[in-house]
Structure formats: structure tokens, C-alpha cells
Design an enzyme around this catalytic site. Structure first.
Site, PDB file in Angstrom:
ATOM      1  N   TYR A   6      -3.746  -0.522   9.978  1.00  0.00           N
ATOM      2  CA  TYR A   6      -3.537  -0.765   8.543  1.00  0.00           C
ATOM      3  C   TYR A   6      -2.107  -0.370   8.145  1.00  0.00           C
ATOM      4  CZ  TYR A   6      -4.529  -0.735   3.509  1.00  0.00           C
ATOM      5  OH  TYR A   6      -4.520  -0.981   2.153  1.00  0.00           O
TER       6      TYR A   6
ATOM      7  N   SER B  47       0.860  -1.188   0.000  1.00  0.00           N
ATOM      8  CA  SER B  47       0.000   0.000   0.000  1.00  0.00           C
ATOM      9  C   SER B  47       0.896   1.239   0.000  1.00  0.00           C
ATOM     10  CB  SER B  47      -0.851  -0.026   1.278  1.00  0.00           C
ATOM     11  OG  SER B  47      -1.443   1.229   1.532  1.00  0.00           O
TER      12      SER B  47
HETATM   13  P1  NAD Z   1     -12.034  -4.892  -1.213  1.00  0.00           P
HETATM   14  O1  NAD Z   1     -12.553  -4.627   0.143  1.00  0.00           O
HETATM   15  O2  NAD Z   1     -12.847  -4.535  -2.405  1.00  0.00           O
HETATM   16  O3  NAD Z   1     -11.587  -6.404  -1.368  1.00  0.00           O
HETATM   17  C1  NAD Z   1     -10.955  -7.112  -0.332  1.00  0.00           C
HETATM   18  C2  NAD Z   1     -11.222  -8.586  -0.516  1.00  0.00           C
HETATM   19  O4  NAD Z   1     -10.616  -9.295   0.565  1.00  0.00           O
HETATM   20  C3  NAD Z   1     -12.711  -8.889  -0.512  1.00  0.00           C
HETATM   21  O5  NAD Z   1     -13.006  -9.818  -1.542  1.00  0.00           O
HETATM   22  C4  NAD Z   1     -12.911  -9.479   0.865  1.00  0.00           C
HETATM   23  O6  NAD Z   1     -14.009 -10.370   0.959  1.00  0.00           O
HETATM   24  C5  NAD Z   1     -11.584 -10.182   1.097  1.00  0.00           C
HETATM   25  N1  NAD Z   1     -11.386 -10.432   2.522  1.00  0.00           N
HETATM   26  C6  NAD Z   1     -11.478  -9.530   3.521  1.00  0.00           C
HETATM   27  N2  NAD Z   1     -11.372 -10.143   4.715  1.00  0.00           N
HETATM   28  C7  NAD Z   1     -11.200 -11.465   4.449  1.00  0.00           C
HETATM   29  C8  NAD Z   1     -11.067 -12.616   5.272  1.00  0.00           C
HETATM   30  N3  NAD Z   1     -11.090 -12.534   6.605  1.00  0.00           N
HETATM   31  N4  NAD Z   1     -10.929 -13.823   4.663  1.00  0.00           N
HETATM   32  C9  NAD Z   1     -10.935 -13.925   3.319  1.00  0.00           C
HETATM   33  N5  NAD Z   1     -11.070 -12.874   2.485  1.00  0.00           N
HETATM   34  C10 NAD Z   1     -11.207 -11.650   3.055  1.00  0.00           C
HETATM   35  O7  NAD Z   1     -10.646  -4.099  -1.247  1.00  0.00           O
HETATM   36  P2  NAD Z   1      -9.571  -3.860  -2.398  1.00  0.00           P
HETATM   37  O8  NAD Z   1      -9.424  -2.393  -2.516  1.00  0.00           O
HETATM   38  O9  NAD Z   1      -9.802  -4.685  -3.592  1.00  0.00           O
HETATM   39  O10 NAD Z   1      -8.273  -4.358  -1.613  1.00  0.00           O
HETATM   40  C11 NAD Z   1      -7.508  -5.475  -1.952  1.00  0.00           C
HETATM   41  C12 NAD Z   1      -6.150  -5.328  -1.316  1.00  0.00           C
HETATM   42  O11 NAD Z   1      -5.512  -4.165  -1.807  1.00  0.00           O
HETATM   43  C13 NAD Z   1      -6.194  -5.180   0.209  1.00  0.00           C
HETATM   44  O12 NAD Z   1      -5.098  -5.853   0.776  1.00  0.00           O
HETATM   45  C14 NAD Z   1      -6.062  -3.681   0.386  1.00  0.00           C
HETATM   46  O13 NAD Z   1      -5.554  -3.351   1.633  1.00  0.00           O
HETATM   47  C15 NAD Z   1      -5.090  -3.359  -0.722  1.00  0.00           C
HETATM   48  N6  NAD Z   1      -5.050  -1.985  -1.152  1.00  0.00           N
HETATM   49  C16 NAD Z   1      -6.156  -1.355  -1.636  1.00  0.00           C
HETATM   50  C17 NAD Z   1      -6.043  -0.031  -2.058  1.00  0.00           C
HETATM   51  C18 NAD Z   1      -7.209   0.741  -2.614  1.00  0.00           C
HETATM   52  O14 NAD Z   1      -7.061   1.935  -2.842  1.00  0.00           O
HETATM   53  N7  NAD Z   1      -8.337   0.130  -2.883  1.00  0.00           N
HETATM   54  C19 NAD Z   1      -4.826   0.634  -1.973  1.00  0.00           C
HETATM   55  C20 NAD Z   1      -3.732  -0.043  -1.474  1.00  0.00           C
HETATM   56  C21 NAD Z   1      -3.838  -1.353  -1.078  1.00  0.00           C
END
Ligand code: NAD
Length: 257
Positions: free
Chosen positions: A162, A149
Site C-alpha cells: 500500500y 494517502s
Molecule cells: P473503501 O474500501 O470503503 O472503498 C474502496 C472502493 O473501491 C470500494 O467501493 C471498492 O469496491 C472499490 N474497489 C476496490 N477494489 C476494486 C476493484 N478491483 N475494481 C473496482 N473497484 C474497486 O475505502 P475508502 O476508505 O473509501 O478508500 C477510498 C480510497 O481512499 C482508496 O484509494 C484508499 O486507499 C484511499 N484512502 C483511504 C483512507 C482512509 O482512511 N479511509 C486514507 C487514505 C487514502
């Protein structure tokens, strides 16, 4: 190997966590477009059908895995990896994408919010990677792609657990890269910038935060999940065989500003 062939994933098997939506779904689809079969892990209550369609539309196999990573023991994670190998034949690529974020001021931050984020974003990442790497060592190599991130590099606002988890993901990416480079296992990370997914919906819904974030992104737009496909395929493919321990920002130049 001709260079474009070094980006192909035909015959490879990938395990992607958090694969039913957002960034994980796009990376799962991208890996399938490049040739990989995909095991997609997510919580039981999630709908796996869209990711299944995206993978199968590429002529690849899809294996759904219903699993709550917070409720899973280390033994459970080893069983999951074993099931992928029995059903899809091998395991070449692990994408540690599943993650959560809990927002609250540090002075009020609860133990539950601290533990939930660290359990899913860090502990499960380490032990699922350990389980996958045991298979990869036997197979002679593999690719681990962690999802870091901007908060692997910066402090962030109102998200102390986080930031702790994603800074640690960068740390274990480097630690495991060191340990396993001589086993042909590449451990790298993608650090997405501000991407339009459910994870960031509250930020986009807040007009002040939304315009402040947009104004700071040199590319002038929020990222979209498809923006990660190219880097994910590169890190999963032979093209990145000499790349270890890198944390690659895909952020519209947020960090370089
Ligand atoms: P999102 O919330 O849309 O997707 C997250 C996914 O992880 C979902 O499918 C959810 O069901 C799954 N998940 C959560 N808890 C879980 C558990 N206990 N067991 C199994 N699965 C679980 O979020 P996203 O934005 O697609 O994020 C994906 C990754 O990218 C994460 O690690 C997030 O921290 C990281 N990230 C996102 C961003 C952003 O701007 N969206 C930026 C940097 C990093």
C-alpha cells in the site's frame, strides 16, 4: 468569472472509481452537488443504488459502471471511457479513488498481496488516466484527481505494498502534471488522513491502534467521507486551473504534527 462560479461544475461529466461507498461515494455526491453528471465505477457485486440516489437527488445523471479494475485490460479501460463519452456526452473529471489495502508483516508478505494492491492502486490508475486524458486532450482540457494517502509521505505499519502504491500515486501525479499542464489538464491528488470507512474498520476495531491514531490527530477526530467534498470540487473546477501536481493533505493536521 465571479469566484463562486469558478467552483461550479454545471455541464461537466465526472468518472469516479470506487463510487459505491466510502470516500468515492462522498466525492461523487459532492461533484453532483456542484453540478456534474457522474459515472460511478465499482465492482459488479457492489450496490450502486445509494450513490445513484445521491447523484439523482441533485438533478444530475448517474451512469453505473460495473468493472473489476484488477481484471480489466488496458483495452477494457479505454472502452469504459468511450462508453462514458457515448452515454454522458463528454468526460471532464476523473477521480481515481478505488483502492485496496492488505495488511501483513513485511517478512511474511505474499506476492498475491503485493500484486493485488499494485494492480488496483497504481496500474489501473495510470492506464485509466491515460484513457481519460486522450479524451481530455481532444476536448481541450480536464481534471484528474488521484487519491493518495498519508502513506504517500510516510512508511506506515504492516502495509508495504500500500505504501509503495500510494507513494507511486504521488509520483505519477507529478509526472503527469508535468506532461499535461500545457494541455489544460490538471493532475492533482488528495491525500486523506485517517478517515472512518470500511478501509480503516480494522484499525478502529483495535482499541490500541484506534486510541494511538486518535491521540496523534491534532483535529481530535477521525475524518469522515464528507470532509473530502470541498477539496474534490475545488480540484475538479475552474478555481484550480493553475494548480498542477499538488498532493493536498486533508488530514486533521496529522502530517504537520
Ligand atoms: P473503501 O474500501 O470503503 O472503498 C474502496 C472502493 O473501491 C470500494 O467501493 C471498492 O469496491 C472499490 N474497489 C476496490 N477494489 C476494486 C476493484 N478491483 N475494481 C473496482 N473497484 C474497486 O475505502 P475508502 O476508505 O473509501 O478508500 C477510498 C480510497 O481512499 C482508496 O484509494 C484508499 O486507499 C484511499 N484512502 C483511504 C483512507 C482512509 O482512511 N479511509 C486514507 C487514505 C487514502
Amino acid at each position: 468569472m465571479p469566484i463562486l462560479d469558478a467552483f461550479k461544475l454545471d455541464g461537466k461529466v465526472a468518472l469516479v472509481t470506487g463510487a459505491t461507498r466510502g470516500l468515492g461515494q462522498a466525492m461523487a455526491a459532492g461533484l453532483a452537488e456542484a453540478g456534474a453528471d457522474v459515472a460511478g465505477l465499482d465492482r459488479d457485486e457492489m450496490d450502486f443504488s445509494e450513490t445513484r440516489q445521491l447523484v439523482e437527488a441533485q438533478g444530475r445523471r448517474f451512469m453505473p459502471i460495473a468493472c473489476d479494475l484488477r481484471a480489466s485490460s488496458v483495452a477494457d479501460l479505454n472502452t469504459i471511457v468511450g462508453n462514458v463519452v457515448s452515454e454522458l456526452g463528454r468526460l471532464d473529471i476523473l477521480v481515481n479513488n478505488a483502492g485496496i489495502i492488505r495488511r501483513a508483516p513485511a517478512l511474511e508478505y505474499s506476492e498475491e498481496d503485493w500484486d493485488a494492491v499494485l494492480d488496483i492502486n497504481l496500474k489501473a490508475v495510470f492506464f485509466l488516466t491515460q484513457a481519460a486524458a486522450r479524451v481530455m486532450v481532444k476536448q481541450g482540457g480536464g481534471k484528474v484527481i488521484n487519491v493518495a494517502s498519508m502513506l504517500s509521505f510516510q512508511g506506515g505499519i504492516l502495509v508495504p505494498s500500500y505504501t509503495a502504491s500510494k507513494s507511486a500515486v504521488a509520483g505519477i501525479t507529478r509526472a503527469l502534471a508535468n506532461e499535461w499542464a500545457d494541455k489544460n489538464i490538471n493532475v492533482n491528488a488528495i491525500a486523506p488522513g485517517y478517515m472512518a470507512t470500511d478501509n480503516t474498520a480494522p484499525l478502529r476495531a483495535d482499541p490500541n491502534r484506534n486510541s494511538a491514531i486518535l491521540a496523534r490527530i491534532p483535529a481530535g477526530r477521525w475524518g469522515v467521507p464528507d470532509d473530502l467534498k470541498g477539496t474534490a470540487v475545488f480540484l475538479a473546477a475552474a478555481a484550480s486551473d493553475y494548480l498542477h501536481g499538488a498532493i493536498i493533505p486533508v488530514d486533521g493536521a496529522w502530517l504537520t504534527r
